[in-house]
Motif scaffolding. Structure first.
Motif, mmCIF file in Angstrom:
data_model
loop_
_atom_site.group_PDB
_atom_site.id
_atom_site.type_symbol
_atom_site.label_atom_id
_atom_site.label_comp_id
_atom_site.label_asym_id
_atom_site.label_seq_id
_atom_site.Cartn_x
_atom_site.Cartn_y
_atom_site.Cartn_z
ATOM 1 N N GLU A 1 -12.398 3.687 0.749
ATOM 2 C CA GLU A 1 -11.694 4.180 -0.413
ATOM 3 C C GLU A 1 -12.576 4.172 -1.666
ATOM 4 O O GLU A 1 -12.623 5.134 -2.425
ATOM 5 N N LYS B 1 0.823 -1.206 0.000
ATOM 6 C CA LYS B 1 0.000 0.000 0.000
ATOM 7 C C LYS B 1 0.856 1.255 0.000
ATOM 8 O O LYS B 1 1.703 1.434 0.873
ATOM 9 N N TYR B 2 0.583 2.087 -0.965
ATOM 10 C CA TYR B 2 1.276 3.362 -1.062
ATOM 11 C C TYR B 2 0.559 4.375 -0.188
ATOM 12 O O TYR B 2 -0.655 4.464 -0.190
ATOM 13 N N ASP B 3 1.321 5.121 0.575
ATOM 14 C CA ASP B 3 0.725 6.152 1.414
ATOM 15 C C ASP B 3 1.344 7.502 1.052
ATOM 16 O O ASP B 3 2.559 7.666 1.135
ATOM 17 N N ASN C 1 4.150 6.710 4.842
ATOM 18 C CA ASN C 1 4.153 5.484 5.650
ATOM 19 C C ASN C 1 3.672 4.295 4.808
ATOM 20 O O ASN C 1 2.648 3.694 5.079
ATOM 21 N N HIS C 2 4.455 3.979 3.779
ATOM 22 C CA HIS C 2 4.048 2.893 2.896
ATOM 23 C C HIS C 2 4.013 1.582 3.656
ATOM 24 O O HIS C 2 4.820 1.346 4.534
ATOM 25 N N GLN C 3 3.043 0.741 3.293
ATOM 26 C CA GLN C 3 3.025 -0.606 3.852
ATOM 27 C C GLN C 3 3.537 -1.554 2.789
ATOM 28 O O GLN C 3 2.980 -1.625 1.699
#
Lengths: 158, 275
Positions: free
Chosen positions: B262, B94-96, B100-102
């Motif tokens: 989302e 997941k791009y943040d 704070n990318h996961q």
């Protein structure tokens, strides 16, 4: 009310040069996505997309409505009961696709899983490979010619 | 159409639509981050097809309910979606925007889920081909033709992961082990399916697809000696896994909390907005 005296033939004539937004050398009539035209209280155009998720459908509906608005009220109905098949492509449509660089499988009626082979649209060679069943739009796949070593797009048999 | 039948049919169409929009949305998240660029393209197309099928089902449901298909897709309450729970979890990293990318993400899980779901969906859509609703019957014919491409794509990746590197194989096995309860959750029926069978709208209830599905998927496990959580005893399959159900009743997990936010965000901000 539809303008008095408008015939179905006139409506077809007016639709004749509307083109596919994604393949502008191909007309909607030659692609076979317009199934039927009825002239009554309003003009009803029955439309059947090549792919259910085709994002160009709204644009095509709008183009048809705009083109026919001079005759009177228009309704474009998506006809789900009679899906599009590649046999609906006209001979001219096939020629236009091939001139635009798309390969067409030999047997348009073939079952999808047979991976009907496509001749290279650049050199005509039959030594081709399917690289990807998915291409830049839902209705296209990607092929590669082992002779002229060029990639090409295949119009899907769906 | 009498009220009971109409309501069961609308509910069934929403169930089909919700399955397709949810897996379509989740698979679209691979665009740009798939292992190879061909798969960015492929997953984008797969997702586009599924969302197209969802749109069709929402349109048919909308005719029965007198509602706009976009409204049905994006403006129902969170517990009013009936997709199977299998489909709602994110499989990508997941791009943040805040940084704070996961990381993580699991391609094997995306492939395993998509392929085994597609095999289920193919059986389900087969049961719609002779529907007494001509629009559903015609659409089913088209959907099956489109889905053939999905199945060929899934088979190729299934084989690649099962027979590829040690890591690929391990990831596939781990993904399968994790999703079995949710795979069996696919067969939870929507309320009122018997009425639809009687009316000839569908040929089979969803729970009756379980045995044919097991028959159909088992050879793909056997061919690559992948662990299968059960065996056939006489004419019946005995499985060591319990189905995790609830999806068809609107009960979902954290994957749906995230996705709902989302997916419906833009529409909820401006419900009547057009572009």
């Amino acid at each position: 009310m539809v303008r008095p005296g408008v015939t179905e033939a006139e409506v077809w004539e007016a639709l004749k040069d509307l083109t596919d937004p994604e393949i502008p050398t191909l007309t909607l009539v030659d692609l076979g996505v317009i199934r039927e035209v009825e002239v009554g209280e309003k003009i009803v155009v029955r439309f059947t997309p090549t792919f259910l998720g085709c994002p160009a459908v709204d644009r095509m509906k709008q183009d048809i409505e705009e083109r026919l608005s001079r005759f009177g009220p228009v309704e474009v109905v998506i006809d789900y009961a009679h899906p599009w098949t590649p046999e609906r492509l006209s001979e001219r449509g096939k020629l236009m696709l091939s001139l635009a660089g798309f390969a067409l499988p030999d047997d348009l009626g073939a079952e999808v899983e047979e991976e009907a082979p496509a001749a290279c649209p650049h050199c005509g060679s039959r030594a081709t490979t399917l690289i990807n069943r998915f291409g830049p739009t839902a209705c296209r796949a990607l092929g590669y010619c082992n002779d002229c070593r060029q990639p090409f797009e295949i119009f899907k048999v769906v | 159409m009498e009220a009971e039948l109409k309501s069961a049919y609308a509910r069934y169409l929403l169930t089909l639509a919700d399955d397709e929009i949810v897996i379509g949305y989740r698979d679209s998240e691979w665009t740009g981050v798939a292992p190879v660029i061909e798969e960015d393209v492929a997953f984008s197309s797969l997702a586009q097809d599924e969302i197209g099928h969802a749109r069709l089902y929402y349109t048919l449901a909308g005719k029965l309910l007198g509602k706009d298909p976009d409204h049905l897709a994006l403006l129902r309450p969170k517990d009013g979606y009936y997709h199977a729970r299998l489909l709602e979890d994110r499989t990508t990293p997941k791009y943040d925007p805040a940084g704070n990318h996961q990381g993580g993400g699991d391609w094997a899980r995306a492939i395993a889920r998509r392929f085994l779901y597609d095999l289920f969906d193919d059986l389900r859509v087969e049961g719609l081909l002779a529907s007494s609703d001509p629009e559903l019957a015609g659409a089913a014919e088209k959907i099956r033709r489109e889905e053939k491409y999905h199945l060929r794509h899934g088979e190729a990746w299934w084989r690649t992961l099962a027979e590829g590197s040690v890591e690929a194989r391990e990831r596939l096995e781990a993904a399968l082990e994790a999703i079995w309860p949710d795979l069996l959750g696919l067969f939870e029926p929507a309320p009122g399916e018997e009425v639809l069978v009687e009316a000839g709208l569908i040929a089979r209830t969803t729970d009756s697809l379980r045995e044919p599905w097991l028959e159909r998927v088992y050879p793909y496990f056997e061919a690559h000696a992948l662990p299968f959580p059960g065996e056939k005893a006489g004419a019946e399959w005995r499985l060591r896994v319990e189905a995790r159900t609830g999806g068809r009743q609107g009960i979902h997990g954290p994957g749906w909390d995230e996705l709902y936010e989302e997916m419906t965000m833009v529409r909820r901000l401006e419900p009547e907005g057009t572009w």
